[in-house]
Design an enzyme around this catalytic site. Structure first.
Site, mmCIF file in Angstrom:
data_model
loop_
_atom_site.group_PDB
_atom_site.id
_atom_site.type_symbol
_atom_site.label_atom_id
_atom_site.label_comp_id
_atom_site.label_asym_id
_atom_site.label_seq_id
_atom_site.Cartn_x
_atom_site.Cartn_y
_atom_site.Cartn_z
ATOM 1 N N HIS A 5 -11.122 -0.979 4.744
ATOM 2 C CA HIS A 5 -10.183 -1.708 3.417
ATOM 3 C C HIS A 5 -10.814 -1.178 2.328
ATOM 4 C CE1 HIS A 5 -13.413 -4.641 4.164
ATOM 5 N NE2 HIS A 5 -13.326 -5.028 3.112
ATOM 6 N N HIS A 24 -10.894 -2.286 -1.966
ATOM 7 C CA HIS A 24 -10.623 -3.227 -2.839
ATOM 8 C C HIS A 24 -10.109 -2.431 -4.124
ATOM 9 C CE1 HIS A 24 -13.230 -6.369 -0.969
ATOM 10 N NE2 HIS A 24 -13.759 -5.306 -0.457
#
Length: 174
Positions: free
Chosen positions: A117, A119
């Site tokens: 993922h 950010h």
């Protein structure tokens, strides 16, 4: 002819890169089993607000395949993540009126959820204090555990109503 090809693939085990982890919170969000404030979604990625944001607008771009390391992310998912990061970053910058952003993807080190993922974190505005208690002025070397603790303590929680307003604002810029 097509039916033979389809039959050959029935009940075939999925390739490891297409696997999901039933306990992974991101896999649960992708399957619709856990709540998230979604900003953007395609067939390969989803972008959500972080539930423990460093600052308002802190978002995550998550590929819809359970891969723990960015170095193992299939090219087609990596490409789609790149497009999503760019689009969501533009929308966040416009929504929070701040072009200063930090885009980070951790691999193993500082990776709280072992699912790739990215950010997207709005930067502090000039003149804003990073932390009223002075934790941004560390004067000694910190251990990894101390660094993680300070980061955790500096995060706020995402409240539902402000999150909904932020989602609307960000989506309006997509």
């Amino acid at each position: 002819m097509t039916s033979f090809i389809i039959k050959a693939h029935e009940n075939r085990p999925l390739a490891p890169q297409w696997s999901v982890d039933p306990a992974c919170i991101f896999c649960r969000i992708i399957r619709g089993e856990a709540h998230a404030h979604k900003l953007y979604e395609t067939d390969r990625v989803v972008a959500i607000l972080d539930i423990l944001p460093l600052r308002p607008g802190h978002a995550l771009v998550i590929p819809k395949v359970h891969v723990p390391r960015v170095s193992e992310l299939p090219d087609e998912f990596a490409a789609e993540c790149g497009v999503a990061v760019s689009r969501v970053a533009r929308a966040i910058a416009a929504a929070v009126d701040n072009t200063g952003l930090n885009v980070v993807c951790n691999q193993e080190y500082a990776q709280a959820v072992h699912h790739v993922h990215y950010h997207i974190i709005p930067a502090p505005r000039p003149g804003e204090s990073e932390d009223a208690e002075g934790r941004d002025h560390v004067t000694k070397a910190l251990t990894q555990k101390e660094m993680h603790q300070l980061e955790f303590e500096s995060r706020g929680s995402l409240e539902d109503e402000p999150a909904k307003r932020l989602v609307e604002s960000i989506r309006a810029h997509l």
